[in-house]
Design a protein around this motif. Sequence first.
Motif, short mmCIF file in Angstrom:
data_model
loop_
_atom_site.label_atom_id
_atom_site.label_comp_id
_atom_site.label_asym_id
_atom_site.label_seq_id
_atom_site.Cartn_x
_atom_site.Cartn_y
_atom_site.Cartn_z
N THR A 91 54.39 65.58 5.90
CA THR A 91 53.29 65.49 6.87
C THR A 91 52.70 64.08 6.96
O THR A 91 51.75 63.86 7.70
CB THR A 91 52.17 66.47 6.50
N LYS A 92 53.25 63.14 6.24
CA LYS A 92 52.78 61.75 6.27
C LYS A 92 52.79 61.24 7.73
O LYS A 92 53.78 61.42 8.44
CB LYS A 92 53.70 60.90 5.40
N PRO A 93 51.71 60.63 8.20
CA PRO A 93 51.63 60.22 9.60
C PRO A 93 52.82 59.37 10.06
O PRO A 93 53.28 59.51 11.19
CB PRO A 93 50.31 59.45 9.67
N ARG A 94 53.29 58.47 9.19
CA ARG A 94 54.43 57.62 9.58
C ARG A 94 55.64 58.46 9.94
O ARG A 94 56.33 58.20 10.93
CB ARG A 94 54.77 56.67 8.43
N TYR A 95 55.94 59.47 9.13
CA TYR A 95 57.10 60.31 9.40
C TYR A 95 56.88 61.24 10.57
O TYR A 95 57.80 61.52 11.35
CB TYR A 95 57.48 61.09 8.14
N GLN A 96 55.66 61.73 10.74
CA GLN A 96 55.38 62.57 11.90
C GLN A 96 55.55 61.77 13.19
O GLN A 96 56.07 62.28 14.19
CB GLN A 96 53.95 63.13 11.80
N SER A 97 55.17 60.51 13.17
CA SER A 97 55.36 59.65 14.33
C SER A 97 56.85 59.46 14.63
O SER A 97 57.28 59.53 15.79
CB SER A 97 54.70 58.29 14.11
N GLN A 98 57.63 59.24 13.58
CA GLN A 98 59.07 59.07 13.78
C GLN A 98 59.71 60.34 14.34
O GLN A 98 60.57 60.28 15.22
CB GLN A 98 59.74 58.67 12.46
N LEU A 99 59.30 61.48 13.82
CA LEU A 99 59.84 62.74 14.32
C LEU A 99 59.52 62.94 15.79
O LEU A 99 60.36 63.38 16.58
CB LEU A 99 59.27 63.90 13.50
N ASN A 100 58.31 62.59 16.19
CA ASN A 100 57.90 62.75 17.58
C ASN A 100 58.61 61.78 18.51
O ASN A 100 58.91 62.12 19.66
CB ASN A 100 56.38 62.58 17.70
#
Length: 358
Positions: free
Chosen positions: A113-122
């Motif tokens: 759920t780390k924001p950096r990874y959520q951004s990459q997923l999106n």
Amino acid sequence: MDLGSADAFDRMGTLGVEEEFYIVDERGRPVSGISDLVYDHPPTGVLEDRIDHELFQFTIETQTPLIEDVGAAGAVIREVREALVDHADAHGYRVAAAGLHPTAEWYEEDHATKPRYQSQLNRIRYPQHRNITSGLHVHVGVDDPEKATWIANELRWYLPPVLALSVNSPFWCGYDTGLASARAKIFEALPNTGMPTRFADFEAYLDFERRMVELGSIEDRGELWYDVRPHTGLGTVEVRTPDAQTDPAATADFVEYVHALVTDLAARYEDGESGTDVRREILDANKWHAMRYGYDAEFITRDAEDTVTLAEFVAAETDRLATDALRRRFDAESDAVRQRRLADERGFDALCESLCLD
């Protein structure tokens, strides 16, 4: 804006090693564990501030302390791994190592759920959603940014044979892919991966890095996931090619070879060597040969006039650099072959157990 600078390149020959692992249960099967191991109970000792996680909740990464002497690298790698195994065990987990976990199914695993990874997923969508890969990253300190850029350019031709020796990911989602390193091919589905182009000088690389961030193609320089790059924050040349290794001795061998090769290239740069300009298409072809055939791969020479077998490459590099690191890898059974043999002879339970660290 997270950008590096020429000032970071101030030391020659230091080492740092990043290894990516899988958190698994008592049967060696993937299990979400980063909350326990990274956030709720951060480790102390050698792992303090040197443990993080990747995109999934069952992937975890360690970083070694700065290594001043390549001769100490093997001991440091083992110390970090032992600390990780002990930390995991204290909270009911085990740790496994391979380029891909053979039974992990990306669509069933929980994302971080780390924001950096959520951004990459999106932003990246499907290619990043299935990115359950684990690799080995080797940093070698370089004391001059122009030298570092030249070395990174020259390293490119050597990297496919390194990949061929490191292959440790024939299975994906329980399926035999027919590849020796399926990790390499899956990872290349992401943007800004694979073989980089040749950069004329450090300013050209730094400008590229800056423009990619400014123009919104990436959010930070860490999203330039090429097989090799001048790391403008750490002042290193970073090699990102190998599959994650199950055996710590294998990790140490790749670190020894990369250090010897970077040191050799640094001396050649200082002697005024002009360097080479191999077509990226040739490098891409060589990398494909490595990920498909592993130890049986052949590689197109720099002049595109001939091919060289992996055995010939290993022999030449062993003589040229006076290190037996690649010879030790080549004389051992390929991890891709070993995985297939275990799966065929004893099944996936035995294979998963074999990937767990002691």
